[in-house]
Design a protein around this motif. Structure first.
Motif, PDB file in Angstrom:
ATOM      1  N   GLN A 119       2.078  17.006   2.950  1.00  0.00           N
ATOM      2  CA  GLN A 119       3.054  16.571   1.951  1.00  0.00           C
ATOM      3  C   GLN A 119       4.021  15.558   2.555  1.00  0.00           C
ATOM      4  O   GLN A 119       4.366  14.566   1.908  1.00  0.00           O
TER       5      GLN A 119
ATOM      6  N   ARG B 247       2.254  12.331   2.755  1.00  0.00           N
ATOM      7  CA  ARG B 247       2.148  11.766   1.403  1.00  0.00           C
ATOM      8  C   ARG B 247       3.473  11.159   0.956  1.00  0.00           C
ATOM      9  O   ARG B 247       3.494  10.111   0.324  1.00  0.00           O
TER      10      ARG B 247
ATOM     11  N   SER C 234       4.291  17.893 -14.017  1.00  0.00           N
ATOM     12  CA  SER C 234       3.382  17.012 -13.279  1.00  0.00           C
ATOM     13  C   SER C 234       3.610  17.143 -11.780  1.00  0.00           C
ATOM     14  O   SER C 234       4.414  17.949 -11.324  1.00  0.00           O
ATOM     15  N   ASP C 235       2.929  16.307 -11.048  1.00  0.00           N
ATOM     16  CA  ASP C 235       3.021  16.299  -9.595  1.00  0.00           C
ATOM     17  C   ASP C 235       4.474  16.075  -9.164  1.00  0.00           C
ATOM     18  O   ASP C 235       5.078  15.070  -9.530  1.00  0.00           O
TER      19      ASP C 235
ATOM     20  N   GLU D 188       5.219  12.701  -7.324  1.00  0.00           N
ATOM     21  CA  GLU D 188       5.269  11.542  -8.222  1.00  0.00           C
ATOM     22  C   GLU D 188       6.573  11.513  -9.008  1.00  0.00           C
ATOM     23  O   GLU D 188       7.159  10.446  -9.212  1.00  0.00           O
TER      24      GLU D 188
END
Length: 177
Positions: free
Chosen positions: A70, A73, A112-113, A116
């Motif tokens: 993570q 990312r 959602s993610d 993002e």
């Protein structure tokens, strides 16, 4: 003939009850055996402890790997957002800010993610003229997990100034008329 019909029904019920009783008795016997073995056999206890430690270690390694991925990312997302660039025109900046905040809020509400969603708030923060003030607003409105990811994004990007310099608000206070 009347006497054979009830005895067949009784024998089926008797067989079903007997089968259930045997299965239940076998299950209880195994439970007692396992419990007795667990309490008295030191080798068995050692094996259980080893298995427990092994599973615990695997869980810790998996959580550390997930945390590292993570963070990677997040770094990658911040780098990509900075490479894309941000609008410079005040009107474009305002519409970009509103668009990104709306996207981020939408992603928060629909589940959602989270990376993002935090990236949307990060992009809005990059174009906002007073980031510290916006972070205060985010602190009150954005869910904590997304806010934590946003904090990591801010830590990755040193170009966002979140320290408290208020140069614009006290600009005219030194003038004597």
């Amino acid at each position: 003939m009347a006497s054979t019909t009830p005895s067949q029904a009784t024998s089926f019920t008797t067989i079903a009850l007997a089968s259930t009783g045997v299965i239940l008795t076998a299950s209880l016997a195994y439970a007692f055996y396992f419990d007795q073995k667990r309490r008295s056999d030191p080798e068995f206890r050692k094996n259980l402890k080893k298995q427990h430690k092994k599973i615990s270690r695997q869980d810790q390694e998996a959580s550390k790997a997930a945390e590292r991925s993570q963070k990677d990312r997040i770094r990658k997302s911040v780098d990509e957002a900075n490479e894309e660039g941000f609008p410079k025109d005040p009107e474009e900046t305002e519409s970009y800010f509103m668009q990104e905040v709306a996207r981020g809020e939408g992603m928060c509400s629909d589940g959602s993610d989270p990376v993002e969603a935090a990236l949307c708030f990060y992009r809005a923060l990059k174009v906002y003229p007073q980031p510290r003030e916006l972070i205060g607003i985010y602190d009150k409105t954005v869910p904590k997990p997304i806010l934590d990811i946003l904090a990591e994004m801010i830590a990755v990007d040193p170009s966002i100034s979140v320290t408290g310099s208020r140069a614009g608000s006290d600009a005219g206070s030194d003038k004597v008329e």
